[in-house]
Structures are given as C-alpha cells and as structure tokens.
Write a protein that holds these residues in place. Structure first.
Motif, PDB file in Angstrom:
ATOM      1  N   ARG A  28       0.841  -1.199   0.000  1.00  0.00           N
ATOM      2  CA  ARG A  28       0.000   0.000   0.000  1.00  0.00           C
ATOM      3  C   ARG A  28       0.878   1.253   0.000  1.00  0.00           C
ATOM      4  NH1 ARG A  28      -3.374   2.903   3.825  1.00  0.00           N
ATOM      5  NH2 ARG A  28      -5.434   3.332   2.903  1.00  0.00           N
ATOM      6  N   ASN A  29       1.142   1.777  -1.202  1.00  0.00           N
ATOM      7  CA  ASN A  29       2.047   2.894  -1.346  1.00  0.00           C
ATOM      8  C   ASN A  29       1.399   4.036  -2.132  1.00  0.00           C
ATOM      9  OD1 ASN A  29       4.247   1.532  -0.078  1.00  0.00           O
ATOM     10  ND2 ASN A  29       4.550   0.356  -1.962  1.00  0.00           N
ATOM     11  N   ILE A  30       2.074   5.178  -2.122  1.00  0.00           N
ATOM     12  CA  ILE A  30       1.672   6.305  -2.968  1.00  0.00           C
ATOM     13  C   ILE A  30       2.575   6.306  -4.191  1.00  0.00           C
ATOM     14  CG2 ILE A  30       1.423   8.806  -3.130  1.00  0.00           C
ATOM     15  CD1 ILE A  30       1.059   8.883  -0.098  1.00  0.00           C
ATOM     16  N   VAL A  31       1.982   6.335  -5.380  1.00  0.00           N
ATOM     17  CA  VAL A  31       2.735   6.287  -6.626  1.00  0.00           C
ATOM     18  C   VAL A  31       2.598   7.621  -7.349  1.00  0.00           C
ATOM     19  CG1 VAL A  31       2.994   5.128  -8.844  1.00  0.00           C
ATOM     20  CG2 VAL A  31       2.383   3.807  -6.799  1.00  0.00           C
ATOM     21  N   VAL A  32       3.731   8.239  -7.640  1.00  0.00           N
ATOM     22  CA  VAL A  32       3.775   9.540  -8.321  1.00  0.00           C
ATOM     23  C   VAL A  32       4.246   9.313  -9.751  1.00  0.00           C
ATOM     24  CG1 VAL A  32       4.764  11.862  -8.278  1.00  0.00           C
ATOM     25  CG2 VAL A  32       4.377  10.632  -6.118  1.00  0.00           C
ATOM     26  N   LEU A  33       3.474   9.784 -10.723  1.00  0.00           N
ATOM     27  CA  LEU A  33       3.817   9.570 -12.128  1.00  0.00           C
ATOM     28  C   LEU A  33       4.068  10.889 -12.861  1.00  0.00           C
ATOM     29  CD1 LEU A  33       1.229   6.834 -13.208  1.00  0.00           C
ATOM     30  CD2 LEU A  33       3.522   6.502 -12.275  1.00  0.00           C
ATOM     31  N   SER A  34       5.065  10.861 -13.733  1.00  0.00           N
ATOM     32  CA  SER A  34       5.287  11.949 -14.678  1.00  0.00           C
ATOM     33  C   SER A  34       4.411  11.718 -15.906  1.00  0.00           C
ATOM     34  CB  SER A  34       6.759  11.991 -15.102  1.00  0.00           C
ATOM     35  OG  SER A  34       7.594  12.248 -14.013  1.00  0.00           O
ATOM     36  N   ALA A  35       4.428  12.678 -16.822  1.00  0.00           N
ATOM     37  CA  ALA A  35       3.776  12.485 -18.118  1.00  0.00           C
ATOM     38  C   ALA A  35       4.548  11.449 -18.924  1.00  0.00           C
ATOM     39  CB  ALA A  35       3.717  13.808 -18.865  1.00  0.00           C
ATOM     40  N   MET A  36       3.862  10.762 -19.836  1.00  0.00           N
ATOM     41  CA  MET A  36       4.540   9.822 -20.730  1.00  0.00           C
ATOM     42  C   MET A  36       5.634  10.561 -21.502  1.00  0.00           C
ATOM     43  SD  MET A  36       1.331   7.559 -22.215  1.00  0.00           S
ATOM     44  CE  MET A  36       2.357   6.236 -22.865  1.00  0.00           C
ATOM     45  N   SER A  37       6.766   9.909 -21.712  1.00  0.00           N
ATOM     46  CA  SER A  37       7.920  10.564 -22.330  1.00  0.00           C
ATOM     47  C   SER A  37       7.535  11.180 -23.681  1.00  0.00           C
ATOM     48  CB  SER A  37       9.062   9.563 -22.521  1.00  0.00           C
ATOM     49  OG  SER A  37       8.652   8.476 -23.317  1.00  0.00           O
ATOM     50  N   GLY A  38       8.029  12.378 -23.898  1.00  0.00           N
ATOM     51  CA  GLY A  38       7.741  13.119 -25.129  1.00  0.00           C
ATOM     52  C   GLY A  38       6.515  14.000 -25.038  1.00  0.00           C
ATOM     53  N   THR A  39       5.626  13.720 -24.076  1.00  0.00           N
ATOM     54  CA  THR A  39       4.373  14.478 -23.989  1.00  0.00           C
ATOM     55  C   THR A  39       4.617  15.930 -23.602  1.00  0.00           C
ATOM     56  OG1 THR A  39       3.109  12.495 -23.400  1.00  0.00           O
ATOM     57  CG2 THR A  39       2.127  14.624 -22.844  1.00  0.00           C
ATOM     58  N   THR A  40       5.406  16.168 -22.560  1.00  0.00           N
ATOM     59  CA  THR A  40       5.625  17.542 -22.112  1.00  0.00           C
ATOM     60  C   THR A  40       6.302  18.365 -23.198  1.00  0.00           C
ATOM     61  OG1 THR A  40       5.775  16.802 -19.814  1.00  0.00           O
ATOM     62  CG2 THR A  40       6.635  18.986 -20.309  1.00  0.00           C
ATOM     63  N   ASN A  41       7.241  17.767 -23.937  1.00  0.00           N
ATOM     64  CA  ASN A  41       7.875  18.492 -25.045  1.00  0.00           C
ATOM     65  C   ASN A  41       6.841  18.885 -26.093  1.00  0.00           C
ATOM     66  OD1 ASN A  41      10.447  18.405 -23.977  1.00  0.00           O
ATOM     67  ND2 ASN A  41      10.963  16.472 -24.986  1.00  0.00           N
ATOM     68  N   SER A  42       5.897  17.978 -26.390  1.00  0.00           N
ATOM     69  CA  SER A  42       4.842  18.301 -27.359  1.00  0.00           C
ATOM     70  C   SER A  42       3.931  19.404 -26.825  1.00  0.00           C
ATOM     71  CB  SER A  42       4.007  17.052 -27.673  1.00  0.00           C
ATOM     72  OG  SER A  42       4.776  16.083 -28.340  1.00  0.00           O
ATOM     73  N   LEU A  43       3.633  19.364 -25.534  1.00  0.00           N
ATOM     74  CA  LEU A  43       2.778  20.403 -24.938  1.00  0.00           C
ATOM     75  C   LEU A  43       3.473  21.756 -24.949  1.00  0.00           C
ATOM     76  CD1 LEU A  43       1.296  18.379 -21.940  1.00  0.00           C
ATOM     77  CD2 LEU A  43       0.187  18.903 -24.119  1.00  0.00           C
ATOM     78  N   VAL A  44       4.785  21.770 -24.760  1.00  0.00           N
ATOM     79  CA  VAL A  44       5.556  23.013 -24.869  1.00  0.00           C
ATOM     80  C   VAL A  44       5.495  23.544 -26.296  1.00  0.00           C
ATOM     81  CG1 VAL A  44       7.892  23.980 -24.790  1.00  0.00           C
ATOM     82  CG2 VAL A  44       7.099  22.510 -22.936  1.00  0.00           C
ATOM     83  N   GLU A  45       5.599  22.629 -27.276  1.00  0.00           N
ATOM     84  CA  GLU A  45       5.539  23.034 -28.687  1.00  0.00           C
ATOM     85  C   GLU A  45       4.157  23.584 -29.039  1.00  0.00           C
ATOM     86  OE1 GLU A  45       6.701  21.245 -33.101  1.00  0.00           O
ATOM     87  OE2 GLU A  45       6.567  19.891 -31.371  1.00  0.00           O
ATOM     88  N   ILE A  46       3.116  22.934 -28.531  1.00  0.00           N
ATOM     89  CA  ILE A  46       1.747  23.432 -28.742  1.00  0.00           C
ATOM     90  C   ILE A  46       1.610  24.839 -28.168  1.00  0.00           C
ATOM     91  CG2 ILE A  46      -0.666  23.115 -28.010  1.00  0.00           C
ATOM     92  CD1 ILE A  46       0.003  20.023 -28.061  1.00  0.00           C
ATOM     93  N   SER A  47       2.113  25.035 -26.972  1.00  0.00           N
ATOM     94  CA  SER A  47       2.047  26.349 -26.329  1.00  0.00           C
ATOM     95  C   SER A  47       2.786  27.397 -27.146  1.00  0.00           C
ATOM     96  CB  SER A  47       2.639  26.275 -24.916  1.00  0.00           C
ATOM     97  OG  SER A  47       1.923  25.362 -24.120  1.00  0.00           O
ATOM     98  N   ASP A  48       3.920  27.005 -27.720  1.00  0.00           N
ATOM     99  CA  ASP A  48       4.703  27.942 -28.539  1.00  0.00           C
ATOM    100  C   ASP A  48       3.906  28.408 -29.752  1.00  0.00           C
ATOM    101  OD1 ASP A  48       7.147  29.349 -29.053  1.00  0.00           O
ATOM    102  OD2 ASP A  48       7.582  27.903 -30.637  1.00  0.00           O
ATOM    103  N   TYR A  49       3.201  27.469 -30.401  1.00  0.00           N
ATOM    104  CA  TYR A  49       2.349  27.852 -31.540  1.00  0.00           C
ATOM    105  C   TYR A  49       1.231  28.789 -31.087  1.00  0.00           C
ATOM    106  CZ  TYR A  49       4.351  24.698 -35.051  1.00  0.00           C
ATOM    107  OH  TYR A  49       5.181  24.095 -35.948  1.00  0.00           O
ATOM    108  N   LEU A  50       0.666  28.518 -29.920  1.00  0.00           N
ATOM    109  CA  LEU A  50      -0.441  29.346 -29.441  1.00  0.00           C
ATOM    110  C   LEU A  50       0.037  30.739 -29.051  1.00  0.00           C
ATOM    111  CD1 LEU A  50      -2.441  26.704 -27.369  1.00  0.00           C
ATOM    112  CD2 LEU A  50      -2.959  27.608 -29.637  1.00  0.00           C
ATOM    113  N   TYR A  51       1.238  30.841 -28.499  1.00  0.00           N
ATOM    114  CA  TYR A  51       1.813  32.160 -28.227  1.00  0.00           C
ATOM    115  C   TYR A  51       1.986  32.953 -29.519  1.00  0.00           C
ATOM    116  CZ  TYR A  51       3.087  31.605 -23.268  1.00  0.00           C
ATOM    117  OH  TYR A  51       3.056  31.481 -21.904  1.00  0.00           O
TER     118      TYR A  51
END
Length: 438
Positions: A28-51
């Motif tokens: 019985r533990n607490i599990v902390v997860l990051s985003a799937m690899s490559g996802t945050t980079n894609s979200l940064v790129e999406i944000s760049d287009y929106l800016y």
C-alpha cells in the motif's frame, strides 16, 4: 508507507505502464507519475504555436499527440470497455488543450496545457489497475499540492490536505497521483518547474512521513562518473544527502536537485532504482556518511568565468559586496567563487545579461571573460582533515589546464573549472586515478 515516483521514460509506452503496474502492486504505497515521455515536449511546442497565434500549427501537434495516445490505449487495455473509458479520458484532456486555440493565450493558459500530460498518464494507469482488479484510487495533486506567494511549496497545507484525502480513501490498495503539477497561492494551476516530479515525491514523502522515497528511472542509480563520456562507470551504492545534492546540481541528470531537501530535513531515505532492472540495488541516499571516501565525479557544461582584478581590492572593505550586488541586480546566480588579494573570479551558467554585468563590473576593476568552460565536481567525504584527497585530485589532472579550484564551502565537494575541450580528458583522468587504480 513508501512513495514511488516513476519518470516519463518509465511510463513511456503501454508495455512500460504494464511493467510499472507490476512493480507498484503488492503493498500500500503512494505512486507519483510523470507524463509519458515526449508528452511535455509536445505540450511546450503546442504552447509555442499558441503564443505565436498559430492555431493551425497547434492543432496539428495536438492531433498527432492524440493519435499516439490512441495507439497506447489500444495496446494497454484488454477489454473494449476500458479502451473506451481511456479514450474518453484522454479526449477530455485534448479537448481542454484545443479550447485554448480559440482565445488569448498567456502564461496562465500555458501552465494548464502543461498539466495535461500528468493528468493523462495517471488517469490511464488508474484505469489499467482497475481493469486488473486492483482497488487503486486517484488522488489529484491539484487538490493538495500548493505553493505559497513566494512560489515555494506550502508544507503545512500539503500535509493537511493530503492526509485528509488518504483518510477518505482508507480502503484503497494503492494511491496514484501526479508529479510536477500544483496550484499556486491564488488557486491557479501551476507547476514545480520541469524535473519537479522528483520534488513532488519528496514533498509527499515528507507530508506522510514515508518509510522511503523511491525514484524510478531508466538507469541503475547514480553513477560515479558520466557514462556518456567515460567508459566502465559504476553505480554508487550509498550517498549522503549533501553528496547527492552536489552531484545533482553539477550535472548528474538522474535526480533533480530540489528533490533532496524535504527528504533530508525529515530524515527519509531516497532510493534511486531502475525500471529496466528492478532487482538491481540502485543508489541509497540518506543522512549517513561513508567516512573518507570519494564517491563520484560530475560535470556542468556551458559555464562562463569572469575575473575582476583591481588594486583597490587590496585591504578594502565592501569590494566583494559591490561585485555580488551586480550579479544580484541581474538575477544571475554564481556557481563558483575564488578570491585573491587583488582579484576575484566567479562562474555563471546564464549569460543572458553577461554584457551588462561586465559593463558594470568595469567600474571596479579590469574584467576578463572565459567562455565555453565546464565545472568538474568531485564529491565524497572531503573533510579538511582527511589528508591526501586534494593531492589525488590535482595529480589526476596534472596534464589538464585548470582555470579555477574551489574547496571549503562544502565538506563534500571540490570544484574545478576546465575548458570544454578538456572535459572528456578530465573526467577520464579522474575516474582512472580515483576509482580504477589497483
């Protein structure tokens, strides 16, 4: 209770998620997860287009990322019921991202976009565990992880809210939560900066007084040198918190530097483990020191050194204060400092305001700048009365020109500044003389 954190590569595919599910079940533990690899980079790129007010460019990246997630879903879940649930989950998040292609896009909206990666990875893991018949509960980080008005974590708030959420779900076999994301003091979605999933795990561990914090990545613990540069490196089995902090700051990418402090203060050991080799012992970080032992070498790239030489410094008071105030005025941190009777040398890793800094420093003396430098950091129990370690380090670098040497600010670190061209030679020589001598 333990806190287990898994980085993006550890949950980077359907198979990896399945592998992680096997590692986290059974206790019985607490599990902390990051985003799937490559996802945050894609979200940064999406944000760049929106800016840049290019919604078509943003939508193209969004659609490509969504298709990738649909592929993961088809591979991850066995039943049509759970495949449909997962597609509805990710569609909700992609619809949220798409909503920002129609309105004004600012830093506040970008932070909402960046949060979607962790929300999707944890939601998918929770559904997968349910499909496997495991009673897991999703504890939203946005319900308990908060920073104060100084953008620092609020430990009292975190402990109170998280404790309440855990008590409300007391029958759960396992708790799933997000790393990296939080709310700020004003209730807005924010984050702990990139690499902040380590920080999340450490803050959660401190809040629940965890038995241990485990950081799972794709490498077998922290190595005694950079395996990308030096052959035959090996994992360090035990580090003091101060040693780990020095290595993390000076280039050991496996651990985020901010992760160390909450665990250290609360005396909670941190174990670095490898999802690809789960049986490997990894690296244990604690408040215990192995006496008289040099543990590891790390390097920090893209360093610039600045020397200020002035006859007015001789016996003068206030000279160093004036110098350091210039760096403070331009919000530029200093890494290394060495002084003499007529001069001071410092290093920085952010050259955004280099020209203005140099111009201001010229009021106080002659200024010279060396670019393309590297800080090489030797870490271990380096108490000043441990005779001989300085000689071993200097002897190892007898054929490498050294621009600066800094020791005494910490009992765990000797820092040396060399040219970037000499980095590989320096790291190899240190490994040979400090770890591989027969």
């Amino acid at each position: 209770m333990k806190v287990l954190k898994f980085g993006g590569t550890s949950v980077g595919s359907a198979q990896r998620i399945k592998d992680v599910a096997k590692l986290i079940t059974g206790s019985r533990n607490i599990v902390v997860l990051s985003a799937m690899s490559g996802t945050t980079n894609s979200l940064v790129e999406i944000s760049d287009y929106l800016y840049k007010k290019n919604p078509d460019g943003a939508n193209e990246i969004i659609n490509n990322l969504a298709q990738k997630y649909y592929g993961h879903i088809d591979e991850l879940y066995a039943s049509e019921e759970y495949k449909q649930k997962a597609k509805e989950l990710v569609n909700t998040h992609f619809d949220k991202i798409r909503s920002f292609t129609k309105d004004l896009f600012t830093l506040f909206e970008e932070k909402v976009v960046l949060a979607q990666g962790e929300l999707m990875s944890t939601g998918m893991m929770n559904l997968y565990l349910h499909e496997q018949g495991i009673n897991s509960v999703l504890i939203p980080a946005l319900d308990y992880m908060r920073t104060d008005k100084n953008a620092e974590p609020d430990p009292v708030y975190i402990r109170e809210k998280l404790t309440k959420l855990l008590e409300e779900n007391n029958d759960a076999e396992i708790f799933i939560t997000q790393g990296y994301i939080c709310r700020n003091a004003y209730g807005e979605i924010d984050n702990l900066q990139r690499g902040g999933s380590d920080y999340s795990a450490s803050l959660i561990g401190a809040a629940v007084k965890a038995e241990e914090i485990q950081i799972w990545t794709d490498i077998d613990g922290m190595h005694n040198n950079d395996p990308r540069v030096v052959e035959h490196t090996s994992p360090v089995r035990h580090l003091h918190f101060e040693e780990a902090a020095e290595l993390a700051y000076f280039g050991a990418k496996i651990l985020h530097p901010t992760c160390i402090l909450p665990a250290k203060i609360n005396n909670i050991p941190v174990r670095l483990l490898n999802t690809m080799q789960p049986d490997a012992p990894g690296t244990l970080i604690s408040n215990e020191t192995e006496k008289g032992k040099i543990k590891a070498v790390a390097a920090k790239d893209n360093i610039t050194s600045i020397k200020i030489k002035s006859g007015r410094m001789l016996l003068a008071t206030g000279f160093l204060r004036k110098v350091f105030e210039i760096f403070e005025n331009y919000q530029t941190p200093i890494d290394m400092v060495t002084t003499s009777e007529v001069g001071v040398s410092v290093t920085i890793d952010n050259c955004k305001h280099l020209e203005e800094i140099v111009n201001d420093l010229k009021k106080y003396g002659t200024v010279s700048v060396d670019s393309d430098m590297v800080i090489v950091c030797v870490v271990g129990d380096l108490e000043w009365d441990n005779v001989g370690f300085e000689a071993r380090i200097v002897h190892a670098l007898k054929d490498v020109p050294v621009r600066m040497i800094s020791y005494g600010g910490s009992n765990y670190n000797v820092s040396l500044l060399v040219k970037a061209d000499d980095k590989k030679r320096a790291l190899q020589a240190l490994s040979e003389h400090l770890f591989n001598e027969k």
